[in-house]
Design a protein around this motif. Sequence first.
Motif, PDB file in Angstrom:
ATOM      1  N   GLY A  46      23.672  58.179  58.209  1.00 34.23           N
ATOM      2  CA  GLY A  46      23.922  58.630  56.854  1.00 34.23           C
ATOM      3  C   GLY A  46      24.858  59.813  56.816  1.00 34.23           C
ATOM      4  O   GLY A  46      24.425  60.961  56.638  1.00 34.23           O
ATOM      5  N   ILE A  47      26.137  59.528  56.982  1.00 35.93           N
ATOM      6  CA  ILE A  47      27.169  60.541  56.854  1.00 35.93           C
ATOM      7  C   ILE A  47      28.288  59.972  55.984  1.00 35.93           C
ATOM      8  O   ILE A  47      28.357  58.767  55.760  1.00 35.93           O
ATOM      9  N   SER A  48      29.135  60.863  55.527  1.00 39.50           N
ATOM     10  CA  SER A  48      30.298  60.425  54.758  1.00 39.50           C
ATOM     11  C   SER A  48      31.403  59.952  55.705  1.00 39.50           C
ATOM     12  O   SER A  48      31.240  59.950  56.933  1.00 39.50           O
ATOM     13  N   HIS A  49      32.526  59.577  55.126  1.00 39.33           N
ATOM     14  CA  HIS A  49      33.658  59.046  55.902  1.00 39.33           C
ATOM     15  C   HIS A  49      34.445  60.224  56.501  1.00 39.33           C
ATOM     16  O   HIS A  49      35.623  60.446  56.221  1.00 39.33           O
ATOM     17  N   ASN A  50      33.766  60.975  57.378  1.00 34.13           N
ATOM     18  CA  ASN A  50      34.313  62.225  57.896  1.00 34.13           C
ATOM     19  C   ASN A  50      35.306  61.978  59.026  1.00 34.13           C
ATOM     20  O   ASN A  50      35.002  61.241  59.970  1.00 34.13           O
ATOM     21  N   THR A  51      36.444  62.615  58.938  1.00 36.99           N
ATOM     22  CA  THR A  51      37.460  62.493  59.979  1.00 36.99           C
ATOM     23  C   THR A  51      36.900  62.871  61.342  1.00 36.99           C
ATOM     24  O   THR A  51      37.237  62.246  62.356  1.00 36.99           O
ATOM     25  N   ARG A  52      36.029  63.869  61.392  1.00 38.55           N
ATOM     26  CA  ARG A  52      35.477  64.361  62.656  1.00 38.55           C
ATOM     27  C   ARG A  52      34.094  63.785  62.977  1.00 38.55           C
ATOM     28  O   ARG A  52      33.344  64.350  63.775  1.00 38.55           O
ATOM     29  N   ALA A  92      28.091  47.347  58.235  1.00 31.92           N
ATOM     30  CA  ALA A  92      27.534  46.002  58.384  1.00 31.92           C
ATOM     31  C   ALA A  92      26.488  45.694  57.316  1.00 31.92           C
ATOM     32  O   ALA A  92      26.231  44.524  57.014  1.00 31.92           O
ATOM     33  N   LEU A  93      25.913  46.754  56.733  1.00 28.96           N
ATOM     34  CA  LEU A  93      24.920  46.590  55.670  1.00 28.96           C
ATOM     35  C   LEU A  93      25.522  46.810  54.282  1.00 28.96           C
ATOM     36  O   LEU A  93      24.789  46.804  53.289  1.00 28.96           O
ATOM     37  N   GLY A  94      26.818  47.026  54.222  1.00 27.59           N
ATOM     38  CA  GLY A  94      27.468  47.201  52.932  1.00 27.59           C
ATOM     39  C   GLY A  94      27.685  48.638  52.516  1.00 27.59           C
ATOM     40  O   GLY A  94      28.134  48.896  51.383  1.00 27.59           O
ATOM     41  N   TYR A  95      27.411  49.609  53.412  1.00 30.10           N
ATOM     42  CA  TYR A  95      27.630  51.008  53.075  1.00 30.10           C
ATOM     43  C   TYR A  95      29.058  51.406  53.402  1.00 30.10           C
ATOM     44  O   TYR A  95      29.448  51.439  54.564  1.00 30.10           O
ATOM     45  N   GLU A  96      29.818  51.711  52.370  1.00 34.12           N
ATOM     46  CA  GLU A  96      31.214  52.117  52.519  1.00 34.12           C
ATOM     47  C   GLU A  96      31.376  53.533  51.954  1.00 34.12           C
ATOM     48  O   GLU A  96      31.620  53.725  50.763  1.00 34.12           O
ATOM     49  N   PRO A  97      31.225  54.549  52.791  1.00 36.22           N
ATOM     50  CA  PRO A  97      31.381  55.924  52.301  1.00 36.22           C
ATOM     51  C   PRO A  97      32.814  56.209  51.906  1.00 36.22           C
ATOM     52  O   PRO A  97      33.754  55.645  52.466  1.00 36.22           O
ATOM     53  N   ARG A  98      32.987  57.091  50.944  1.00 40.32           N
ATOM     54  CA  ARG A  98      34.315  57.379  50.409  1.00 40.32           C
ATOM     55  C   ARG A  98      34.749  58.837  50.599  1.00 40.32           C
ATOM     56  O   ARG A  98      35.944  59.129  50.568  1.00 40.32           O
ATOM     57  N   ASP A  99      33.803  59.734  50.753  1.00 41.58           N
ATOM     58  CA  ASP A  99      34.137  61.152  50.824  1.00 41.58           C
ATOM     59  C   ASP A  99      34.396  61.582  52.265  1.00 41.58           C
ATOM     60  O   ASP A  99      33.916  60.951  53.212  1.00 41.58           O
ATOM     61  N   ASP A 100      35.145  62.666  52.437  1.00 38.07           N
ATOM     62  CA  ASP A 100      35.510  63.153  53.768  1.00 38.07           C
ATOM     63  C   ASP A 100      35.378  64.665  53.787  1.00 38.07           C
ATOM     64  O   ASP A 100      36.019  65.371  52.989  1.00 38.07           O
ATOM     65  N   ALA A 101      34.548  65.168  54.696  1.00 38.95           N
ATOM     66  CA  ALA A 101      34.359  66.609  54.812  1.00 38.95           C
ATOM     67  C   ALA A 101      35.658  67.337  55.119  1.00 38.95           C
ATOM     68  O   ALA A 101      35.790  68.530  54.847  1.00 38.95           O
ATOM     69  N   GLU A 102      36.627  66.613  55.685  1.00 40.00           N
ATOM     70  CA  GLU A 102      37.888  67.247  56.065  1.00 40.00           C
ATOM     71  C   GLU A 102      38.604  67.850  54.857  1.00 40.00           C
ATOM     72  O   GLU A 102      39.408  68.780  55.010  1.00 40.00           O
ATOM     73  N   ASP A 103      38.306  67.357  53.678  1.00 41.38           N
ATOM     74  CA  ASP A 103      38.908  67.903  52.469  1.00 41.38           C
ATOM     75  C   ASP A 103      38.545  69.375  52.278  1.00 41.38           C
ATOM     76  O   ASP A 103      39.240  70.094  51.534  1.00 41.38           O
ATOM     77  N   PHE A 104      37.463  69.815  52.927  1.00 43.33           N
ATOM     78  CA  PHE A 104      36.995  71.195  52.779  1.00 43.33           C
ATOM     79  C   PHE A 104      37.301  72.051  54.009  1.00 43.33           C
ATOM     80  O   PHE A 104      36.923  73.220  54.060  1.00 43.33           O
ATOM     81  N   ALA A 105      37.978  71.474  54.997  1.00 39.54           N
ATOM     82  CA  ALA A 105      38.180  72.176  56.265  1.00 39.54           C
ATOM     83  C   ALA A 105      38.894  73.515  56.080  1.00 39.54           C
ATOM     84  O   ALA A 105      38.599  74.487  56.787  1.00 39.54           O
ATOM     85  N   GLY A 106      39.800  73.582  55.130  1.00 40.57           N
ATOM     86  CA  GLY A 106      40.574  74.794  54.944  1.00 40.57           C
ATOM     87  C   GLY A 106      39.785  75.981  54.435  1.00 40.57           C
ATOM     88  O   GLY A 106      40.265  77.126  54.543  1.00 40.57           O
ATOM     89  N   ILE A 107      38.588  75.748  53.904  1.00 37.78           N
ATOM     90  CA  ILE A 107      37.788  76.858  53.383  1.00 37.78           C
ATOM     91  C   ILE A 107      36.560  77.146  54.242  1.00 37.78           C
ATOM     92  O   ILE A 107      35.738  77.981  53.890  1.00 37.78           O
ATOM     93  N   ILE A 108      36.426  76.441  55.372  1.00 41.89           N
ATOM     94  CA  ILE A 108      35.308  76.686  56.283  1.00 41.89           C
ATOM     95  C   ILE A 108      35.709  77.780  57.266  1.00 41.89           C
ATOM     96  O   ILE A 108      36.689  77.644  58.003  1.00 41.89           O
ATOM     97  N   GLU A 109      34.954  78.861  57.290  1.00 38.30           N
ATOM     98  CA  GLU A 109      35.246  79.968  58.189  1.00 38.30           C
ATOM     99  C   GLU A 109      34.515  79.778  59.518  1.00 38.30           C
ATOM    100  O   GLU A 109      33.356  79.343  59.548  1.00 38.30           O
ATOM    101  N   ALA A 110      35.201  80.096  60.605  1.00 37.19           N
ATOM    102  CA  ALA A 110      34.592  80.009  61.934  1.00 37.19           C
ATOM    103  C   ALA A 110      33.464  81.039  62.062  1.00 37.19           C
ATOM    104  O   ALA A 110      33.517  82.120  61.476  1.00 37.19           O
ATOM    105  N   ARG A 111      32.445  80.676  62.851  1.00 39.84           N
ATOM    106  CA  ARG A 111      31.300  81.559  63.094  1.00 39.84           C
ATOM    107  C   ARG A 111      31.010  81.608  64.578  1.00 39.84           C
ATOM    108  O   ARG A 111      31.326  80.656  65.319  1.00 39.84           O
ATOM    109  N   PRO A 112      30.355  82.650  65.060  1.00 40.24           N
ATOM    110  CA  PRO A 112      29.997  82.714  66.479  1.00 40.24           C
ATOM    111  C   PRO A 112      29.088  81.563  66.914  1.00 40.24           C
ATOM    112  O   PRO A 112      29.104  81.147  68.071  1.00 40.24           O
TER     113      PRO A 112
END
Length: 271
Positions: free
Chosen positions: A208-214, A224-244
């Motif tokens: 159960g994940i979205s259509h994430n590039t990573r 195979a069961l008909g689940y076709e995700p459409r969203d991609d977390a990569e759309d938000f990559a530019g606002i995710i800050e790195a953490r330790p």
Amino acid sequence: MKVLVTGAAGSIGRVVTVGLAELGHVVVGLDRVPQPDGEDSAWHTVDATDADAVAAVFEEESPDAVVHLAGHPGEASLPDSLTSHVVTTGALLDAMVEHDVRRLVYASSNHAVGRTPRGGPPEAGPVGADARLRPDTFYGVAKVAAEALMSLYADRYGIDAVACRIGSFLERPETVRHLATWLSPDDCVRMVAAALTAPAPGFAVLYGISHNTRAWWDLAPGRALGYEPRDDAEDFAGIIEARPEDEAEAAHVGGPYATAQFERPALDRTS
């Protein structure tokens, strides 16, 4: 289709109940807390560990299918985890057999395989539904056990049971790990709807994940069961800050659940 949704007051439950209703399903909510304000669908305030109370709901409502989202969403002792995730599943499955309900969609978890290492050879590819079960916590162990119980009832009684190993259900990703593990609210509804209507899946597992590039997990079992995700977390990559913590959370697919901070004895002792 009339669908009984357990854990209907939770974060996923509220999204799924609205989404299924918008798709034309009749939704009956079940939770151990009262119905949230502003919602008017049928509702039962019931603890899903109470087999008699669960059976009474089936007797009254005669659902066509069950979406089982109830359960403590984090780590607990082994007995508490098994009660929350396995006993509740058993109560529902028994009621399904008694009332000839043939479809169960279950909110399993990525933590069923959470100790699977990351950073292997590229040819290893994403983690598939046939990967070795490697829970990272007692929460993960309980999800594995619930899946095993579903498999038993699928074989013994012919129930169609789909275990959805949910990644990180959030409005939007918040960490680097989430860029691989995110499940958007809209894709969550698509996933549940597909699992409810897939023809004769038997016992099946999807991620159960979205259509994430990573993405760390294979989407093919869901497709195979008909689940076709459409969203991609990569759309938000530019606002995710790195953490330790990012490096440690990327060592295993379970992220922080696979780190030492979640290590604890199986049983809580009083002395």
